[in-house]
Write a protein that holds these residues in place. Structure first.
Motif, PDB file in Angstrom:
ATOM      1  N   PHE A 195      48.622  66.681  48.710  1.00  0.00           N
ATOM      2  CA  PHE A 195      47.776  65.511  48.501  1.00  0.00           C
ATOM      3  C   PHE A 195      48.612  64.248  48.391  1.00  0.00           C
ATOM      4  CE2 PHE A 195      44.803  68.816  46.962  1.00  0.00           C
ATOM      5  CZ  PHE A 195      43.788  68.574  47.871  1.00  0.00           C
ATOM      6  N   HIS A 196      49.798  64.378  47.814  1.00  0.00           N
ATOM      7  CA  HIS A 196      50.711  63.231  47.704  1.00  0.00           C
ATOM      8  C   HIS A 196      51.062  62.701  49.092  1.00  0.00           C
ATOM      9  CE1 HIS A 196      53.972  60.676  46.337  1.00  0.00           C
ATOM     10  NE2 HIS A 196      54.729  61.236  47.253  1.00  0.00           N
ATOM     11  N   ASP A 197      51.412  63.597  50.000  1.00  0.00           N
ATOM     12  CA  ASP A 197      51.750  63.185  51.369  1.00  0.00           C
ATOM     13  C   ASP A 197      50.537  62.599  52.086  1.00  0.00           C
ATOM     14  OD1 ASP A 197      54.393  64.016  51.064  1.00  0.00           O
ATOM     15  OD2 ASP A 197      54.011  65.986  51.933  1.00  0.00           O
ATOM     16  N   LEU A 198      49.379  63.203  51.880  1.00  0.00           N
ATOM     17  CA  LEU A 198      48.153  62.696  52.493  1.00  0.00           C
ATOM     18  C   LEU A 198      47.872  61.274  52.014  1.00  0.00           C
ATOM     19  CD1 LEU A 198      45.597  63.069  54.203  1.00  0.00           C
ATOM     20  CD2 LEU A 198      44.523  64.071  52.187  1.00  0.00           C
ATOM     21  N   ALA A 199      48.007  61.056  50.725  1.00  0.00           N
ATOM     22  CA  ALA A 199      47.765  59.731  50.154  1.00  0.00           C
ATOM     23  C   ALA A 199      48.713  58.702  50.754  1.00  0.00           C
ATOM     24  CB  ALA A 199      47.940  59.790  48.630  1.00  0.00           C
TER      25      ALA A 199
END
Length: 87
Positions: A11-15
């Protein structure tokens, strides 16, 4: 920069990628929210890597003119063999 050759695995990378793409397209958070039919706060949550409804996430990604693709991360041994076959 995307990890593992264009795969987003957290989710960090997606954000991070969502925010970078939004900025690269020249959109404000408010513009993306309006195009997606969402609140600006939802876009802020997405860019912070917070938990949002999947439907909202898909609407926001679509508002950027993007889509999600599900791919198999497992190694395709037949394809790998062909890549390294000397004949």
């Amino acid at each position: 920069m995307l990890p593992m050759g264009n795969f987003i695995l957290s989710f960090h990378d997606l954000a991070k990628e969502f925010k970078a793409e939004r900025k690269a397209l020249g959109f404000t958070q408010s513009q993306v929210a309006q195009n997606a039919g969402l609140r600006r706060e939802t876009i802020i949550q997405i860019e912070a890597g917070e938990n949002v409804q999947a439907y909202s996430l898909l609407k926001a990604i679509s508002a950027l003119g993007k889509a999600i693709e599900i791919v198999d991360r497992r190694i395709d041994y037949d394809h790998l063999k062909e890549m390294f076959d000397d004949s």
